[in-house]
Write a protein that holds these residues in place. Structure first.
Motif, PDB file in Angstrom:
ATOM      1  N   GLU A 390      -4.196 -12.501  -3.555  1.00 47.41           N
ATOM      2  CA  GLU A 390      -5.053 -11.832  -2.592  1.00 47.41           C
ATOM      3  C   GLU A 390      -4.260 -11.396  -1.357  1.00 47.41           C
ATOM      4  O   GLU A 390      -3.421 -12.135  -0.848  1.00 47.41           O
ATOM      5  N   PHE A 391      -4.571 -10.192  -0.893  1.00 49.29           N
ATOM      6  CA  PHE A 391      -3.928  -9.627   0.290  1.00 49.29           C
ATOM      7  C   PHE A 391      -4.991  -9.208   1.296  1.00 49.29           C
ATOM      8  O   PHE A 391      -6.071  -8.748   0.910  1.00 49.29           O
ATOM      9  N   ALA A 392      -4.674  -9.373   2.565  1.00 50.83           N
ATOM     10  CA  ALA A 392      -5.578  -8.952   3.644  1.00 50.83           C
ATOM     11  C   ALA A 392      -4.879  -7.929   4.516  1.00 50.83           C
ATOM     12  O   ALA A 392      -3.672  -8.022   4.762  1.00 50.83           O
ATOM     13  N   ILE A 393      -5.636  -6.947   4.983  1.00 54.93           N
ATOM     14  CA  ILE A 393      -5.097  -5.903   5.848  1.00 54.93           C
ATOM     15  C   ILE A 393      -5.964  -5.821   7.101  1.00 54.93           C
ATOM     16  O   ILE A 393      -7.198  -5.805   7.006  1.00 54.93           O
ATOM     17  N   ILE A 394      -5.325  -5.798   8.241  1.00 65.38           N
ATOM     18  CA  ILE A 394      -6.025  -5.638   9.519  1.00 65.38           C
ATOM     19  C   ILE A 394      -5.443  -4.420  10.214  1.00 65.38           C
ATOM     20  O   ILE A 394      -4.227  -4.329  10.400  1.00 65.38           O
ATOM     21  N   SER A 395      -6.311  -3.483  10.588  1.00 69.85           N
ATOM     22  CA  SER A 395      -5.864  -2.262  11.255  1.00 69.85           C
ATOM     23  C   SER A 395      -6.561  -2.133  12.596  1.00 69.85           C
ATOM     24  O   SER A 395      -7.787  -2.132  12.666  1.00 69.85           O
ATOM     25  N   THR A 396      -5.751  -2.011  13.641  1.00 71.49           N
ATOM     26  CA  THR A 396      -6.305  -1.841  14.999  1.00 71.49           C
ATOM     27  C   THR A 396      -6.003  -0.461  15.556  1.00 71.49           C
ATOM     28  O   THR A 396      -6.370  -0.165  16.688  1.00 71.49           O
ATOM     29  N   ASN A 397      -5.294   0.364  14.774  1.00 70.82           N
ATOM     30  CA  ASN A 397      -4.919   1.684  15.284  1.00 70.82           C
ATOM     31  C   ASN A 397      -5.360   2.817  14.356  1.00 70.82           C
ATOM     32  O   ASN A 397      -4.846   3.929  14.447  1.00 70.82           O
ATOM     33  N   SER A 398      -6.304   2.536  13.451  1.00 71.31           N
ATOM     34  CA  SER A 398      -6.816   3.567  12.551  1.00 71.31           C
ATOM     35  C   SER A 398      -8.272   3.860  12.878  1.00 71.31           C
ATOM     36  O   SER A 398      -9.031   2.942  13.225  1.00 71.31           O
ATOM     37  N   THR A 399      -8.650   5.121  12.760  1.00 72.72           N
ATOM     38  CA  THR A 399     -10.072   5.446  12.850  1.00 72.72           C
ATOM     39  C   THR A 399     -10.749   5.012  11.560  1.00 72.72           C
ATOM     40  O   THR A 399     -10.084   4.713  10.552  1.00 72.72           O
ATOM     41  N   GLU A 400     -12.065   4.968  11.585  1.00 69.92           N
ATOM     42  CA  GLU A 400     -12.800   4.583  10.371  1.00 69.92           C
ATOM     43  C   GLU A 400     -12.464   5.525   9.219  1.00 69.92           C
ATOM     44  O   GLU A 400     -12.240   5.089   8.087  1.00 69.92           O
ATOM     45  N   LYS A 401     -12.382   6.814   9.521  1.00 69.83           N
ATOM     46  CA  LYS A 401     -12.099   7.803   8.483  1.00 69.83           C
ATOM     47  C   LYS A 401     -10.680   7.646   7.944  1.00 69.83           C
ATOM     48  O   LYS A 401     -10.454   7.666   6.716  1.00 69.83           O
ATOM     49  N   SER A 402      -9.692   7.489   8.840  1.00 77.41           N
ATOM     50  CA  SER A 402      -8.301   7.378   8.381  1.00 77.41           C
ATOM     51  C   SER A 402      -8.082   6.101   7.576  1.00 77.41           C
ATOM     52  O   SER A 402      -7.294   6.085   6.623  1.00 77.41           O
ATOM     53  N   PHE A 403      -8.788   5.004   7.931  1.00 79.29           N
ATOM     54  CA  PHE A 403      -8.651   3.772   7.158  1.00 79.29           C
ATOM     55  C   PHE A 403      -9.255   3.962   5.772  1.00 79.29           C
ATOM     56  O   PHE A 403      -8.697   3.488   4.772  1.00 79.29           O
ATOM     57  N   GLU A 404     -10.393   4.651   5.697  1.00 77.98           N
ATOM     58  CA  GLU A 404     -11.007   4.932   4.398  1.00 77.98           C
ATOM     59  C   GLU A 404     -10.071   5.770   3.526  1.00 77.98           C
ATOM     60  O   GLU A 404     -10.001   5.565   2.309  1.00 77.98           O
ATOM     61  N   GLU A 405      -9.350   6.689   4.146  1.00 73.47           N
ATOM     62  CA  GLU A 405      -8.391   7.511   3.388  1.00 73.47           C
ATOM     63  C   GLU A 405      -7.253   6.659   2.840  1.00 73.47           C
ATOM     64  O   GLU A 405      -6.773   6.888   1.725  1.00 73.47           O
ATOM     65  N   LYS A 406      -6.805   5.680   3.614  1.00 75.36           N
ATOM     66  CA  LYS A 406      -5.763   4.764   3.127  1.00 75.36           C
ATOM     67  C   LYS A 406      -6.272   3.952   1.936  1.00 75.36           C
ATOM     68  O   LYS A 406      -5.556   3.758   0.951  1.00 75.36           O
ATOM     69  N   VAL A 407      -7.513   3.459   2.056  1.00 76.22           N
ATOM     70  CA  VAL A 407      -8.096   2.679   0.959  1.00 76.22           C
ATOM     71  C   VAL A 407      -8.224   3.554  -0.288  1.00 76.22           C
ATOM     72  O   VAL A 407      -7.948   3.098  -1.409  1.00 76.22           O
ATOM     73  N   LYS A 408      -8.630   4.786  -0.090  1.00 73.90           N
ATOM     74  CA  LYS A 408      -8.751   5.714  -1.223  1.00 73.90           C
ATOM     75  C   LYS A 408      -7.395   5.915  -1.902  1.00 73.90           C
ATOM     76  O   LYS A 408      -7.289   5.913  -3.139  1.00 73.90           O
ATOM     77  N   GLU A 409      -6.327   6.082  -1.087  1.00 74.11           N
ATOM     78  CA  GLU A 409      -4.987   6.243  -1.658  1.00 74.11           C
ATOM     79  C   GLU A 409      -4.564   4.999  -2.416  1.00 74.11           C
ATOM     80  O   GLU A 409      -3.947   5.084  -3.491  1.00 74.11           O
ATOM     81  N   LEU A 410      -4.893   3.815  -1.879  1.00 78.35           N
ATOM     82  CA  LEU A 410      -4.546   2.569  -2.570  1.00 78.35           C
ATOM     83  C   LEU A 410      -5.251   2.483  -3.919  1.00 78.35           C
ATOM     84  O   LEU A 410      -4.648   2.075  -4.921  1.00 78.35           O
ATOM     85  N   LYS A 411      -6.509   2.875  -3.962  1.00 76.00           N
ATOM     86  CA  LYS A 411      -7.252   2.844  -5.231  1.00 76.00           C
ATOM     87  C   LYS A 411      -6.622   3.774  -6.260  1.00 76.00           C
ATOM     88  O   LYS A 411      -6.581   3.466  -7.453  1.00 76.00           O
ATOM     89  N   GLU A 412      -6.099   4.896  -5.780  1.00 74.57           N
ATOM     90  CA  GLU A 412      -5.470   5.850  -6.703  1.00 74.57           C
ATOM     91  C   GLU A 412      -4.124   5.347  -7.204  1.00 74.57           C
ATOM     92  O   GLU A 412      -3.780   5.523  -8.380  1.00 74.57           O
ATOM     93  N   ARG A 413      -3.357   4.698  -6.339  1.00 74.91           N
ATOM     94  CA  ARG A 413      -2.020   4.262  -6.719  1.00 74.91           C
ATOM     95  C   ARG A 413      -2.017   2.905  -7.423  1.00 74.91           C
ATOM     96  O   ARG A 413      -1.065   2.595  -8.157  1.00 74.91           O
ATOM     97  N   ALA A 414      -3.007   2.078  -7.173  1.00 74.29           N
ATOM     98  CA  ALA A 414      -3.065   0.741  -7.780  1.00 74.29           C
ATOM     99  C   ALA A 414      -4.239   0.687  -8.749  1.00 74.29           C
ATOM    100  O   ALA A 414      -5.195  -0.065  -8.584  1.00 74.29           O
ATOM    101  N   ASN A 415      -4.156   1.508  -9.795  1.00 79.39           N
ATOM    102  CA  ASN A 415      -5.272   1.668 -10.727  1.00 79.39           C
ATOM    103  C   ASN A 415      -4.805   1.538 -12.173  1.00 79.39           C
ATOM    104  O   ASN A 415      -5.364   2.146 -13.070  1.00 79.39           O
ATOM    105  N   ASP A 416      -3.751   0.739 -12.362  1.00 80.88           N
ATOM    106  CA  ASP A 416      -3.187   0.542 -13.709  1.00 80.88           C
ATOM    107  C   ASP A 416      -3.573  -0.847 -14.210  1.00 80.88           C
ATOM    108  O   ASP A 416      -3.001  -1.851 -13.757  1.00 80.88           O
ATOM    109  N   PRO A 417      -4.513  -0.949 -15.137  1.00 81.22           N
ATOM    110  CA  PRO A 417      -4.956  -2.277 -15.618  1.00 81.22           C
ATOM    111  C   PRO A 417      -3.870  -3.049 -16.362  1.00 81.22           C
ATOM    112  O   PRO A 417      -4.038  -4.236 -16.647  1.00 81.22           O
ATOM    113  N   ASN A 418      -2.752  -2.395 -16.677  1.00 78.39           N
ATOM    114  CA  ASN A 418      -1.641  -3.084 -17.341  1.00 78.39           C
ATOM    115  C   ASN A 418      -0.555  -3.532 -16.354  1.00 78.39           C
ATOM    116  O   ASN A 418       0.389  -4.201 -16.733  1.00 78.39           O
TER     117      ASN A 418
END
Length: 462
Positions: A390-418
């Motif tokens: 488990e990993f935790a991320i804390i962001s104090t310098n991102s807007t709500e929208k920019s943080f959501e974009e980061k999460v979206k990118e993570l979902k795209e790049r870390a989407n290999d079930p193997n």
């Protein structure tokens, strides 16, 4: 040879029982230093037996603008010179240099001086008695400042200010270099009348430029840029660096490395000083750099201990202890000033299955890849390995929208079930300022995505 004959010069140099050479120093039409040659040498000077008479001085010695300036002043201004400096990185020895003017019998183009040196394997403290009183006083004051009971950064700022004032330069700074962490840090600065912030200047300079300095200082104990001619010479060797100098209106520069166990661990960086004082200036800087190196080495050692104590070595992100400390700090800060922040929990849900089916070496590689992805996406945020997978991320310098974009990118790049697959829950707090509550919400949302993953992939180990 006009003015004075070779046999006279040879007899002078042969009277010396230490390695010695008579140097001819050309004065160009514009009154500046021209070609410097070794016109007569004794047997001890050569050491290896080769005949160097008639060759330019840099055929045997490292080319050094400061050394050329000293020889020119001795040959043409009748100035004597005596120094004791640390050249162990270049030659493996400390060097005592003596330069004596020789009358050139009225020659208008060629002047002469005698160069004598002595090498010692270890530093001989008694040799420092040859240092001029003003330089000795400054070095002693610097050492006293280094022993004061103040934190490292306060001490370095005090020393840096003293160095800038002593050299009458526009700016001076001390920086550390950590090659293993691929970073450098400006630990102190002093700028005349506070006209510029060096931290801002170096914030725009990539590590690769600072790394390139190591090659530039490899053939000398100190890089000196005196004028535009020197600037052009270094421009051919390090164009990216010289571009930053020109952008910041640097006309001359001294770059002195800090050495520890034969490694460069930092630099003293001085710009726009009085070039006419170069010889005195460089001797002082070399001695000060010698004493500063031990302080810098101690700071880097302590800093690495702190980093290692808070770092998860498998992933390159910070560990749970570091997370707990940061959460406590933020909880207090947010209680005082409620500012927006975002948190996320990311579960590397494939880790257990990879460990069982492919072995722990594969699992360690998986953790390394997962950590790299997180660091690349959330590079300006706080990233922690809060548990095994488990990993935790804390962001104090991102807007709500920019943080959501980061999460979206993570979902795209870390989407290999193997291999790398994260289940992610996140939450943005806009007004409450309650980090514990935000982390609880994010964790609950992640648990929901985890259950969905196991439902869709029943073969995975829970």
């Amino acid at each position: 040879m006009s003015g004075i004959d070779y046999q006279t010069l040879k007899s002078i140099v042969n009277l010396c029982n230490m390695p010695s050479a008579i140097m001819s120093v050309e004065k160009k039409a514009d009154g500046t230093c021209g070609e410097i040659r070794m016109v007569a040498t004794n047997d001890k000077f050569s050491m290896t037996g080769e005949n160097v008479e008639g060759l330019t001085y840099d055929a045997k010695l490292s080319k050094d603008p400061k050394f050329e300036d000293i020889l020119f002043k001795a040959a043409w201004n009748n100035e004597h010179y005596h120094s004791y400096v640390d050249t162990s990185r270049l030659y493996g020895y400390w060097t005592e240099d003596i330069i004596i003017p020789i009358d050139n019998n009225g020659d208008k183009k060629i002047g002469y001086c005698q160069f004598i040196y002595k090498l010692s394997k270890e530093m001989e403290a008694g040799r420092y008695s040859i240092i001029s009183p003003d330089i000795a006083s400054f070095v002693i004051r610097t050492c006293i400042n280094l022993r004061k009971d103040e934190d490292f950064y306060t001490t370095m700022n005090t020393v840096t200010k003293d160095i800038r004032e002593f050299t009458d330069s526009f700016a001076a700074s001390i920086m550390t270099v950590s090659k293993d962490l691929y970073r450098f840090e400006v630990v102190s600065e002093s700028v005349r009348n506070n006209l510029k912030n060096l931290h801002d200047v170096f914030a725009n300079i990539p590590y690769e430029i600072v790394e390139s300095w190591e090659d530039l200082v490899s053939g000398t104990d100190c890089v000196i840029i005196r004028n535009e001619e020197d600037m052009k010479d270094f421009e051919s060797k390090a164009p990216a660096w010289v571009r930053t100098l020109r952008d910041n209106d640097v006309k001359n520069l001294c770059l002195a490395p800090f050495m520890h166990q034969n490694m460069i661990i930092g630099y003293l960086y001085i710009t726009n000083f009085d070039v006419s004082q170069l010889a005195r200036f460089k001797d002082t800087i070399e001695m000060v750099a010698f004493f500063l190196a031990s302080e810098v080495a101690h700071h880097i050692f302590v800093d690495k201990l702190k980093t290692l104590s808070s770092l998860d070595l498998r992933t390159g992100v910070q560990n749970r202890n570091a997370m707990n400390t940061k959460v406590d700090e933020l909880a207090l800060e947010l209680r005082m000033t409620k500012t927006p922040f975002s948190v996320a929990f990311c579960n590397l849900i494939t880790l257990r299955t990879v460990n069982i089916q492919q072995g722990h070496d594969a699992g360690n590689n998986l953790l390394s890849d997962a950590g790299q992805i997180l660091r690349e996406i959330f590079k300006n945020d706080f990233i922690y390995r809060s548990n095994g997978e488990e990993f935790a991320i804390i962001s104090t310098n991102s807007t709500e929208k920019s943080f959501e974009e980061k999460v979206k990118e993570l979902k795209e790049r870390a989407n290999d079930p193997n291999w790398v697959f994260f289940t992610i829950g996140y939450y943005t707090d806009m007004t409450e300022g309650n980090i514990h509550q935000a982390m609880r919400f994010a964790n609950e949302y992640e648990q929901e995505f985890k259950e969905d993953f196991y439902f869709n992939h029943p073969d995975f180990v829970k």
